[in-house]
Design a protein around this motif. Structure first.
Motif, PDB file in Angstrom:
ATOM      1  N   GLU A  51       0.829  -1.204   0.000  1.00  0.00           N
ATOM      2  CA  GLU A  51       0.000   0.000   0.000  1.00  0.00           C
ATOM      3  C   GLU A  51       0.864   1.254   0.000  1.00  0.00           C
ATOM      4  O   GLU A  51       0.452   2.310  -0.481  1.00  0.00           O
ATOM      5  N   GLY A  52       2.084   1.143   0.536  1.00  0.00           N
ATOM      6  CA  GLY A  52       2.985   2.292   0.579  1.00  0.00           C
ATOM      7  C   GLY A  52       3.824   2.449  -0.667  1.00  0.00           C
ATOM      8  O   GLY A  52       4.395   3.509  -0.902  1.00  0.00           O
ATOM      9  N   GLY A  53       3.930   1.414  -1.486  1.00  0.00           N
ATOM     10  CA  GLY A  53       4.738   1.498  -2.699  1.00  0.00           C
ATOM     11  C   GLY A  53       5.265   0.136  -3.086  1.00  0.00           C
ATOM     12  O   GLY A  53       5.032  -0.871  -2.410  1.00  0.00           O
ATOM     13  N   ARG A  54       5.993   0.095  -4.198  1.00  0.00           N
ATOM     14  CA  ARG A  54       6.568  -1.157  -4.681  1.00  0.00           C
ATOM     15  C   ARG A  54       7.677  -1.606  -3.742  1.00  0.00           C
ATOM     16  O   ARG A  54       8.565  -0.838  -3.389  1.00  0.00           O
ATOM     17  N   ILE A  55       7.634  -2.871  -3.332  1.00  0.00           N
ATOM     18  CA  ILE A  55       8.652  -3.367  -2.413  1.00  0.00           C
ATOM     19  C   ILE A  55       9.732  -4.109  -3.184  1.00  0.00           C
ATOM     20  O   ILE A  55       9.492  -4.665  -4.253  1.00  0.00           O
ATOM     21  N   ALA A  56      10.935  -4.096  -2.635  1.00  0.00           N
ATOM     22  CA  ALA A  56      12.052  -4.795  -3.261  1.00  0.00           C
ATOM     23  C   ALA A  56      11.823  -6.301  -3.185  1.00  0.00           C
ATOM     24  O   ALA A  56      11.072  -6.803  -2.343  1.00  0.00           O
ATOM     25  N   ASP A  57      12.479  -7.020  -4.096  1.00  0.00           N
ATOM     26  CA  ASP A  57      12.357  -8.475  -4.080  1.00  0.00           C
ATOM     27  C   ASP A  57      12.899  -9.030  -2.772  1.00  0.00           C
ATOM     28  O   ASP A  57      13.954  -8.625  -2.293  1.00  0.00           O
ATOM     29  N   THR A  58      12.165  -9.947  -2.204  1.00  0.00           N
ATOM     30  CA  THR A  58      12.622 -10.613  -0.992  1.00  0.00           C
ATOM     31  C   THR A  58      12.505 -12.114  -1.190  1.00  0.00           C
ATOM     32  O   THR A  58      11.496 -12.597  -1.720  1.00  0.00           O
ATOM     33  N   PRO A  59      13.512 -12.876  -0.820  1.00  0.00           N
ATOM     34  CA  PRO A  59      13.476 -14.319  -1.069  1.00  0.00           C
ATOM     35  C   PRO A  59      12.680 -15.096  -0.031  1.00  0.00           C
ATOM     36  O   PRO A  59      12.460 -16.288  -0.198  1.00  0.00           O
ATOM     37  N   PHE A  60      12.227 -14.427   1.040  1.00  0.00           N
ATOM     38  CA  PHE A  60      11.592 -15.161   2.130  1.00  0.00           C
ATOM     39  C   PHE A  60      10.172 -14.658   2.365  1.00  0.00           C
ATOM     40  O   PHE A  60       9.961 -13.516   2.769  1.00  0.00           O
ATOM     41  N   LYS A  61       9.214 -15.528   2.097  1.00  0.00           N
ATOM     42  CA  LYS A  61       7.799 -15.236   2.305  1.00  0.00           C
ATOM     43  C   LYS A  61       7.188 -16.416   3.043  1.00  0.00           C
ATOM     44  O   LYS A  61       7.584 -17.562   2.834  1.00  0.00           O
ATOM     45  N   LEU A  62       6.209 -16.137   3.894  1.00  0.00           N
ATOM     46  CA  LEU A  62       5.553 -17.204   4.632  1.00  0.00           C
ATOM     47  C   LEU A  62       4.147 -16.768   5.018  1.00  0.00           C
ATOM     48  O   LEU A  62       3.843 -15.571   5.064  1.00  0.00           O
ATOM     49  N   PHE A  63       3.298 -17.751   5.273  1.00  0.00           N
ATOM     50  CA  PHE A  63       1.940 -17.480   5.732  1.00  0.00           C
ATOM     51  C   PHE A  63       1.883 -17.673   7.247  1.00  0.00           C
ATOM     52  O   PHE A  63       2.448 -18.633   7.782  1.00  0.00           O
ATOM     53  N   ASN A 263      16.982   5.905 -10.522  1.00  0.00           N
ATOM     54  CA  ASN A 263      16.250   5.044  -9.602  1.00  0.00           C
ATOM     55  C   ASN A 263      14.827   4.783 -10.106  1.00  0.00           C
ATOM     56  O   ASN A 263      14.527   4.948 -11.271  1.00  0.00           O
ATOM     57  N   SER A 264      13.960   4.400  -9.225  1.00  0.00           N
ATOM     58  CA  SER A 264      12.621   3.969  -9.626  1.00  0.00           C
ATOM     59  C   SER A 264      11.682   5.155  -9.805  1.00  0.00           C
ATOM     60  O   SER A 264      11.516   5.970  -8.906  1.00  0.00           O
ATOM     61  N   PHE A 265      11.035   5.233 -10.976  1.00  0.00           N
ATOM     62  CA  PHE A 265      10.111   6.330 -11.252  1.00  0.00           C
ATOM     63  C   PHE A 265       8.818   6.209 -10.443  1.00  0.00           C
ATOM     64  O   PHE A 265       8.112   7.196 -10.263  1.00  0.00           O
ATOM     65  N   ASP A 266       8.460   4.995 -10.016  1.00  0.00           N
ATOM     66  CA  ASP A 266       7.217   4.849  -9.265  1.00  0.00           C
ATOM     67  C   ASP A 266       7.443   4.999  -7.764  1.00  0.00           C
ATOM     68  O   ASP A 266       6.547   4.732  -6.969  1.00  0.00           O
ATOM     69  N   TYR A 267       8.610   5.463  -7.370  1.00  0.00           N
ATOM     70  CA  TYR A 267       8.955   5.609  -5.953  1.00  0.00           C
ATOM     71  C   TYR A 267       9.496   7.011  -5.690  1.00  0.00           C
ATOM     72  O   TYR A 267       8.979   7.742  -4.857  1.00  0.00           O
ATOM     73  N   TYR A 268      10.521   7.396  -6.428  1.00  0.00           N
ATOM     74  CA  TYR A 268      11.131   8.712  -6.245  1.00  0.00           C
ATOM     75  C   TYR A 268      10.412   9.761  -7.087  1.00  0.00           C
ATOM     76  O   TYR A 268       9.899   9.474  -8.170  1.00  0.00           O
ATOM     77  N   ILE A 293       5.005   9.081  -1.128  1.00  0.00           N
ATOM     78  CA  ILE A 293       4.952   7.839  -0.360  1.00  0.00           C
ATOM     79  C   ILE A 293       4.165   7.983   0.943  1.00  0.00           C
ATOM     80  O   ILE A 293       3.574   7.028   1.438  1.00  0.00           O
ATOM     81  N   PHE A 294       4.126   9.194   1.518  1.00  0.00           N
ATOM     82  CA  PHE A 294       3.394   9.399   2.767  1.00  0.00           C
ATOM     83  C   PHE A 294       2.028  10.043   2.542  1.00  0.00           C
ATOM     84  O   PHE A 294       1.369  10.440   3.501  1.00  0.00           O
ATOM     85  N   THR A 295       1.610  10.143   1.271  1.00  0.00           N
ATOM     86  CA  THR A 295       0.290  10.696   0.993  1.00  0.00           C
ATOM     87  C   THR A 295      -0.785   9.843   1.662  1.00  0.00           C
ATOM     88  O   THR A 295      -0.843   8.633   1.469  1.00  0.00           O
ATOM     89  N   GLY A 296      -1.621  10.467   2.465  1.00  0.00           N
ATOM     90  CA  GLY A 296      -2.667   9.754   3.183  1.00  0.00           C
ATOM     91  C   GLY A 296      -2.259   9.261   4.550  1.00  0.00           C
ATOM     92  O   GLY A 296      -3.108   8.850   5.345  1.00  0.00           O
TER      93      GLY A 296
END
Length: 571
Positions: A51-63, A263-268, A293-296
């Motif tokens: 919700e805050g923006g595109r996140i960097a790739d992370t190799p570790f995800k879990l439920f 850098n990233s156009f959808d972030y900066y 990024i802090f809008t809202g």
């Protein structure tokens, strides 16, 4: 008991104490400017972060047991966005927050990198415009100065000029491809795509030249000229000019500009900058302005400016270690900086002859390189003097496929190899010049006597078996075509794969087609043409003007020059 998982490591007391000293210096600097510490969890809800923006790739995800998808934190800014949005909405602005926390990111295996590193960073929330930019850049400059990093510089740019330029493009495909090339540091590909477009000449010149602009505040004038010619009259460099004027003289001296830092156009949203230290191929920290990024976060529809920066503790440590190694090892040190000989990774094998001719045409003495004997590093020199001279040189003789690793990991400042080797290495390198020689074509092929068998096998098992020593190139090509391919990686005699029935087809290079004909193989698909390229690591590109000077001279040396294809030229 087993070792740590790959990409992770233990830190023993001696190194831990050195890291602690660095961290205390940086945090002390932040604390003196009234930045308050915060901590966020190592695990975050993936949906909340997005919700805050595109996140960097992370190799570790879990439920978790509620079925929520959690991620191990890949960055610290977005967790702080969540923290501020949920816990600090009533706080007075501006907020000054700092952190020291580990993050985990995806990392290419066997490339010398780490999946875990520690960020030392800060966020300035609610202070925009020039005052905010001056504060964050000054704070980074002060930290770098207190750490006494060798040959340190702050390299700044802005996403706004290039973003507005691409928005003005009528050729939307060009805009998308240009952005992809710049983010991939592929200036050769950028030029090729620009040349093929029917866009106006002024826009094409601006797209090609803008990401190459680097230097002092004088380059801002050239940015304005390029944008005005392309029909963009907004004062898109005003924020950078105000930054220079607002900095203290000592801080302004370590600042320069490079518009390949986007850098990233959808972030900066504006200013972006990185800190570099001499001898390191990668920045020791990066940051910029991300006003959206802090809008809202402080209420619906409320826009709040924000900016921040994060040092990598590991790279700060490497910068200090590199300086110590240089002092003790002399010319043998990997991180020598701009004071030592320019170190160039040159390919042996089929690319060698043309490489030597081109280097010589560019004015370099390659006499020792023509017959190096058993020496792995030989000396050279620039035969030209004056402006643009590169001085003393060390040629590091490597396999073409190894050249990207030597440059990317700091063993050399720049290098030459085939485009295929750069694709397969997939490292953060700036591709500056298409040298034009070593031409070969990547093809898909199969035995003539097995025509139609690959299609029948695909219909039966739903995948194509392909032998190649270029797995990235092959995988990408099949993925683009929507074909499921099982890649069998080989290192030689690729043609044998389908001949002995181990695979259906091959993906390989051909220059003259002789090997295909001799083994009765026929081409079933053409993938891409490949030539040699001159490339450089980001640290050398932004701290050492010699590599840019050499790039210009190489481009001049190969202009309008014809090279004959050489069998086996791509490696």
């Amino acid at each position: 008991m087993t070792a740590t998982p790959w990409g992770f490591r233990d830190i023993l007391p001696e190194e831990a104490q050195a890291r602690e000293e660095i961290a205390l210096t940086v945090k002390g600097c932040f604390r003196e400017h009234h930045y308050l510490p915060v901590e966020t969890p190592l695990l975050e809800d993936k949906g909340s972060l997005e919700e805050g923006g595109r996140i960097a790739d992370t190799p570790f995800k879990l439920f978790d047991d509620d079925g929520r998808l959690l991620v191990v934190r890949p960055d610290n800014t977005l967790p702080i966005v969540r923290l501020v949005s949920t816990r600090m909405r009533a706080a007075d602005l501006p907020l000054r927050l700092r952190y020291e926390a580990p993050v985990v990111r995806e990392c290419q295996r066997n490339a010398g990198g780490s999946r875990q590193f520690t960020q030392l960073g800060f966020e300035l929330i609610g202070a925009g415009d020039t005052a905010g930019d001056v504060e964050i850049v000054s704070l980074v400059a002060e930290a770098v100065r207190k750490l006494a990093l060798p040959d340190a510089r702050i390299i700044a740019g802005s996403v706004r000029p290039f973003k507005e330029l691409l928005a003005a493009c009528e050729d939307r495909e060009l805009a998308a491809e240009a952005l992809r090339c710049v983010h991939a540091n592929d200036f050769v590909g950028l030029d090729a795509r620009v040349a093929a477009s029917a866009e106006s000449d002024a826009v094409k010149v601006a797209i090609s030249e803008l990401p190459r602009l680097h230097g002092g505040a004088e380059v801002l004038d050239r940015v304005d000229v390029l944008l005005a010619a392309a029909g963009i009259v907004a004062p898109l460099t005003s924020e950078l000019r105000a930054l220079v004027e607002g900095l203290a003289p000592g801080d302004a001296q370590v600042l320069s500009f490079d518009f390949s830092i986007m850098n990233s156009f959808d972030y900066y949203t504006g200013l972006v900058f990185k800190a570099y230290a001499g001898g390191l191929p990668d920045p020791v920290g990066s940051g910029g302005r991300y006003d959206s990024i802090f809008t809202g976060a402080f209420g619906d529809g409320i826009e709040v400016p924000a900016a921040g920066f994060a040092f990598s503790l590991e790279r700060l440590e490497a910068a200090r270690t590199s300086a110590e190694d240089a002092a003790s090892d002399g010319d043998h040190a990997a991180g020598r900086g701009a004071e030592g000989p320019l170190r160039i990774a040159v390919p042996k094998g089929s690319l060698k002859a043309d490489t030597l001719d081109v280097l010589e045409a560019a004015g370099l003495d390659v006499s020792e390189l023509r017959d190096p004997g058993r020496h792995l590093i030989v000396r050279g020199r620039d035969t030209r003097a004056g402006e643009g001279a590169v001085g003393d040189i060390e040629f590091v003789i490597v396999r073409p496929s190894d050249a990207p690793a030597f440059v990317g990991c700091g063993g050399a400042d720049c290098g030459i190899c085939g485009w295929d080797s750069l694709i397969e290495a997939d490292l953060n390198l700036l591709q500056l010049v298409d040298l034009g020689y070593g031409l070969c074509t990547f093809i898909e092929a199969e035995p003539a006597w097995r025509a139609g068998q690959a299609e029948r096998n695909y219909a039966r098992r739903g995948s194509l078996r392909v032998a190649t020593k270029y797995p990235r190139i092959a995988s990408a090509w099949y993925a683009e075509r929507g074909v499921n391919a099982d890649i069998v990686s080989l290192h030689g005699n690729i043609e044998l794969g389908p001949i002995v029935g181990m695979t259906d087809r091959i993906v390989d290079i051909t220059a003259t087609g002789a090997t295909l004909r001799d083994n009765d193989l026929v081409i079933t698909g053409r993938i891409m043409d490949c030539t040699a390229r001159f490339f450089v690591n980001p640290g050398a590109a932004r701290l050492d003007p010699r590599v840019r000077n050499l790039a210009d001279r190489l481009a001049t040396a190969v202009k309008d020059k014809h090279f004959e294809p050489v069998a086996g030229s791509a490696q």
